[in-house]
Design an enzyme around this catalytic site. Structure first.
Site, PDB file in Angstrom:
ATOM      1  N   CYS A  11      -7.350 -10.464 -51.429  1.00 40.74           N
ATOM      2  CA  CYS A  11      -6.778  -9.290 -52.617  1.00 40.74           C
ATOM      3  C   CYS A  11      -6.425  -7.983 -51.900  1.00 40.74           C
ATOM      4  CB  CYS A  11      -7.575  -9.047 -53.844  1.00 40.74           C
ATOM      5  SG  CYS A  11      -9.124  -8.317 -53.472  1.00 40.74           S
ATOM      6  N   CYS A  85      -1.923 -10.473 -53.964  1.00 41.89           N
ATOM      7  CA  CYS A  85      -1.480  -9.740 -52.637  1.00 41.89           C
ATOM      8  C   CYS A  85      -0.208  -9.981 -52.213  1.00 41.89           C
ATOM      9  CB  CYS A  85      -2.498 -10.053 -51.497  1.00 41.89           C
ATOM     10  SG  CYS A  85      -2.475 -11.677 -50.816  1.00 41.89           S
ATOM     11  N   CYS A  89       0.425 -12.249 -47.068  1.00 42.81           N
ATOM     12  CA  CYS A  89      -0.471 -13.341 -46.481  1.00 42.81           C
ATOM     13  C   CYS A  89       0.416 -13.921 -45.718  1.00 42.81           C
ATOM     14  CB  CYS A  89      -1.186 -14.018 -47.656  1.00 42.81           C
ATOM     15  SG  CYS A  89      -2.299 -13.018 -48.516  1.00 42.81           S
TER      16      CYS A  89
END
Length: 138
Positions: A11, A85, A89
């Site tokens: 997160c 997020c 990523c």
């Protein structure tokens, strides 16, 4: 996936949702799973309300520290679970990715964090049935 799958929870701050998810997976998965968590912009400490919510479940996450998301952490993982997020990523072929839409517990009181925690627990229980071979009755 190897005999012991690795799950990475990501997160933004690595202070609430991902820490609660990691706490549940460690508690419910035991030695059968490797657990990592990280944040795209980690805070200095875990959200104290997340710690309190997990303590109500008998799970202690006070010893955890928010960590920066690294490419290596993603590379080492079999399952990458993101929680708000966005595109931070890195994506690697052959990995299982899930995006869990969960409210951010930051700045929320315990009454608001409990339902987030309970939602996470349900998702962890489902994830465990999907990534671990059938185990004998616990």
């Amino acid at each position: 996936m190897s005999d012991k799958p690795t799950v990475l929870f990501v997160c933004v701050h690595n202070a609430g949702r991902s820490q609660m998810a990691a706490g549940y997976l460690r508690a419910l998965g035991g030695d059968a799973v490797e657990v990592l968590s990280a944040g795209s912009a980690p805070k200095d400490a875990i959200n104290p309300v997340a710690v309190e919510a997990m303590a109500e479940e008998g799970i202690d996450i006070t010893g955890n520290t928010p960590k920066v998301l690294t490419v290596d952490a993603v590379r080492e993982s079999d399952v990458v679970v993101t929680m708000g997020c966005g595109d931070a990523c890195p994506i690697f072929p052959g990995k299982r990715y899930e995006d869990w839409e969960l409210d951010d517990p930051a700045g929320q009181g315990i009454e608001a964090v409990r339902p987030i925690r309970d939602d996470i627990r349900g998702r962890i229980e489902t994830l465990l049935t999907e990534i671990l071979p059938a185990r004998g009755a616990a």
